[in-house]
Scaffold this motif. Structure first.
Motif, PDB file in Angstrom:
ATOM      1  N   ARG A 490     -11.375 -28.754  -2.691  1.00  0.00           N
ATOM      2  CA  ARG A 490     -10.535 -28.077  -3.674  1.00  0.00           C
ATOM      3  C   ARG A 490     -10.850 -28.551  -5.084  1.00  0.00           C
ATOM      4  O   ARG A 490     -11.338 -29.668  -5.293  1.00  0.00           O
ATOM      5  CB  ARG A 490      -9.044 -28.297  -3.376  1.00  0.00           C
ATOM      6  CG  ARG A 490      -8.596 -27.727  -2.022  1.00  0.00           C
ATOM      7  CD  ARG A 490      -7.105 -27.930  -1.792  1.00  0.00           C
ATOM      8  NE  ARG A 490      -6.696 -27.442  -0.469  1.00  0.00           N
ATOM      9  CZ  ARG A 490      -6.346 -26.178  -0.228  1.00  0.00           C
ATOM     10  NH1 ARG A 490      -6.362 -25.303  -1.222  1.00  0.00           N
ATOM     11  NH2 ARG A 490      -5.981 -25.808   0.982  1.00  0.00           N
ATOM     12  N   GLY A 494      -6.274 -27.209  -7.287  1.00  0.00           N
ATOM     13  CA  GLY A 494      -5.890 -26.932  -5.911  1.00  0.00           C
ATOM     14  C   GLY A 494      -6.563 -25.735  -5.278  1.00  0.00           C
ATOM     15  O   GLY A 494      -6.326 -25.437  -4.108  1.00  0.00           O
ATOM     16  N   LYS A 495      -7.423 -25.028  -6.021  1.00  0.00           N
ATOM     17  CA  LYS A 495      -8.112 -23.880  -5.448  1.00  0.00           C
ATOM     18  C   LYS A 495      -9.259 -24.337  -4.550  1.00  0.00           C
ATOM     19  O   LYS A 495      -9.953 -25.305  -4.863  1.00  0.00           O
ATOM     20  CB  LYS A 495      -8.655 -22.976  -6.556  1.00  0.00           C
ATOM     21  CG  LYS A 495      -7.569 -22.298  -7.376  1.00  0.00           C
ATOM     22  CD  LYS A 495      -8.177 -21.371  -8.399  1.00  0.00           C
ATOM     23  CE  LYS A 495      -7.095 -20.654  -9.207  1.00  0.00           C
ATOM     24  NZ  LYS A 495      -7.672 -19.749 -10.220  1.00  0.00           N
ATOM     25  N   VAL A 496      -9.442 -23.629  -3.434  1.00  0.00           N
ATOM     26  CA  VAL A 496     -10.526 -23.963  -2.510  1.00  0.00           C
ATOM     27  C   VAL A 496     -11.872 -23.651  -3.170  1.00  0.00           C
ATOM     28  O   VAL A 496     -12.064 -22.575  -3.749  1.00  0.00           O
ATOM     29  CB  VAL A 496     -10.386 -23.177  -1.196  1.00  0.00           C
ATOM     30  CG1 VAL A 496     -11.584 -23.439  -0.284  1.00  0.00           C
ATOM     31  CG2 VAL A 496      -9.093 -23.546  -0.480  1.00  0.00           C
ATOM     32  N   ARG A 497     -12.790 -24.587  -3.081  1.00  0.00           N
ATOM     33  CA  ARG A 497     -14.129 -24.390  -3.636  1.00  0.00           C
ATOM     34  C   ARG A 497     -14.984 -23.696  -2.575  1.00  0.00           C
ATOM     35  O   ARG A 497     -15.657 -24.343  -1.767  1.00  0.00           O
ATOM     36  CB  ARG A 497     -14.744 -25.720  -4.060  1.00  0.00           C
ATOM     37  CG  ARG A 497     -14.009 -26.415  -5.196  1.00  0.00           C
ATOM     38  CD  ARG A 497     -14.918 -27.441  -5.882  1.00  0.00           C
ATOM     39  NE  ARG A 497     -15.401 -28.448  -4.938  1.00  0.00           N
ATOM     40  CZ  ARG A 497     -14.813 -29.620  -4.719  1.00  0.00           C
ATOM     41  NH1 ARG A 497     -13.709 -29.935  -5.380  1.00  0.00           N
ATOM     42  NH2 ARG A 497     -15.312 -30.476  -3.864  1.00  0.00           N
TER      43      ARG A 497
END
Length: 507
Positions: A490, A494-497
């Motif tokens: 992330r 908090g965003k998924v990579r």
């Protein structure tokens, strides 16, 4: 004539080329433009008798057939709005389309009755009619149309009025209805006629579903506008496609890379007479080199392109003679369409610089049905459509796709938005996190995989996830594989990579 949109096309074709073959279907049955126009008139009368008026929505859920086109043209004659429904959708997805569009009529193939029952339980549709003959007690559309008489309806319809609502999978998990006007569908047809050189003597084999906007807007409609002939198939079978090309002297074929690959891999490929085939168009994703080679060895080259539902759908086209010189490009903007590249602040960038692809032209949709905020966000202050895709223009103005901001997966020509799949998987007991990515696949181009984390003490398998999703999502959206990881990578916010996941799994 007061109808300035698609609703005038049948009357004009009946006048200009009444005895020309419009459709060849089934075992070789033919339908002239006069017969197609007369059938559309009778469907129009049927709908009028059921109380359908301008602006009402008419949904169609069925495979390719003459009835699809009869209902389309019958509806737009009244100024009604046609809603094509993907036959691969699961019952909850069908329910969303019917409910969101507010369809007052649903015409569907009989074999799909069980699929639509849950949807009709959620959303009342006043008029439900099956295609085909049906029975004397419950007549189907074909039987009703044969016994209905009517003259040509001529409603007041302007080019800017809605002609269709086509649902596109949503980046936030719910499909959005793209409003395509009569102007949009007319101009995308003209773009195809100009850039693909459609002529009245063409014979176009239609093997892709008409409920897809590419098959409708860039396949059937341009051919009908020119008064050419469509060989209409309910579905795709590579051996039969090769046989039909030879039997009917097919000159035009549209498909996705998987379509062309399956034909080239068929045992009859080497012996089939394809000498009539002059125009091949391919969308969905780039044509792999080995497929290019296979067709070039038979003296054929591809037109490739780029677009989306919101552009009706064509935005760019790569001419066959530039396939090798500009390999990897999706081509130049269509004749009546413009493309530009913008940075994150909306400023135009120099050629060769990656930015967001923005599109303008009379083929760009009117907005999302019932979603004013989403519509406003989709356009720049000066009215250009923001595609959400990243790309760049080379020194000659050819567009190259660099990345997809929306993380969309294209599997066998079908668009899959990870957020939609992720939202449903998240409801499965034991799942604590999920990211869906596209993984390369030799047959389908790419297929979805789910990368998941699970709660302490829980466990999930690919079979469990697929079983959970079956009936909740169209099957082509269901991940082929499920991988359990300790944690998802992330960003600080908090965003998924997903780029990290693709680098790890999509190799």
């Amino acid at each position: 004539m007061h109808n300035h949109g698609l609703g005038s096309w049948m009357a004009k074709r009946r006048l200009k080329s009444p005895d020309k073959t419009a459709l060849i279907y089934g075992d070789g049955t033919t339908m002239t433009y006069r017969q197609l126009a007369d059938a559309a008139d009778r469907v129009s009368a049927l709908l009028w008798g059921r109380g359908i008026r301008k602006g009402d929505r008419v949904a169609y859920l069925g495979e390719n057939s003459p009835e699809f086109l009869q209902v389309l043209f019958g509806a737009v004659q009244l100024g009604a709005v046609f809603v094509p429904v993907n036959t691969r959708l699961a019952p909850p997805e069908i329910a969303h389309v019917l409910g969101d569009s507010g369809s007052r009529v649903l015409i569907h193939d009989a074999q799909l009755a069980e699929r639509i029952a849950p949807a009709l339980a959620q959303h009342e549709v006043p008029h439900v009619i099956e295609t085909g003959d049906g029975t004397a007690e419950r007549p189907g559309l074909a039987r009703i149309v044969r016994t209905t008489t009517a003259g040509h309806a001529d409603a007041e319809v302007a080019l800017e009025d809605p002609a269709a609502i086509v649902y596109t999978s949503g980046t936030t998990g719910r499909a959005k209805g793209a409003i395509l006007t009569h102007e949009n569908l007319t101009w995308v047809s003209l773009n195809c006629i100009v850039d693909y050189d459609v002529v009245s003597t063409d014979v176009a084999l239609m093997i892709s579903p008409l409920f897809h906007v590419a098959s409708l807007g860039m396949g059937a409609l341009p051919v009908i506008l020119k008064g050419a002939t469509i060989v209409l198939e309910r579905g795709f079978e590579p051996g039969r496609a090769l046989e039909l090309i030879e039997r009917h002297g097919v000159t035009m074929l549209s498909g996705v890379p998987t379509t062309y690959q399956m034909m080239a891999d068929h045992p009859n490929w080497a012996t089939a007479d394809l000498s009539s085939l002059k125009k091949l168009t391919c969308g969905g994703s780039a044509v792999p080199t080995r497929i290019l080679n296979a067709y070039e060895e038979r003296g054929m080259s591809f037109s490739q392109g780029y677009g989306m539902t919101e552009t009706s759908p064509g935005a760019t086209a790569l001419a066959p003679e530039m396939t090798r010189a500009k390999q990897g490009s999706v081509g130049l903007p269509h004749f009546f369409t413009d493309v530009r590249i913008a940075d994150e602040q909306g400023a135009m960038v120099p050629r060769g610089t990656v930015g967001e692809i923005e599109i303008s032209g009379p083929n760009v949709f009117a907005g999302y049905h019932g979603l004013p905020d989403a519509t406003a966000a989709a356009f720049t202050a000066d009215g250009w459509f923001r595609s959400g895709d990243l790309g760049y223009l080379d020194p000659d103005g050819y567009l190259y796709i660099a990345d997809r901001l929306k993380d969309m997966i294209i599997s066998g020509g079908e668009n899959i938005y990870p957020a939609e799949v992720e939202n449903v998987i998240s409801d499965l007991e034991g799942i604590s996190g999920v990211a869906v990515i596209g993984v390369p696949d030799e047959r389908w181009g790419e297929v979805p995989w789910a990368i998941v984390t699970v709660r302490d003490g829980a466990s999930v398998t690919t079979e469990q996830v697929r079983e959970f999703l079956d009936g909740r999502l169209a099957r082509y959206k269901i991940p082929r594989n499920v991988v359990v990881v300790d944690e998802l990578p992330r960003t600080a916010s908090g965003k998924v990579r997903k780029a990290d996941l693709r680098a790890r799994f999509a190799r």
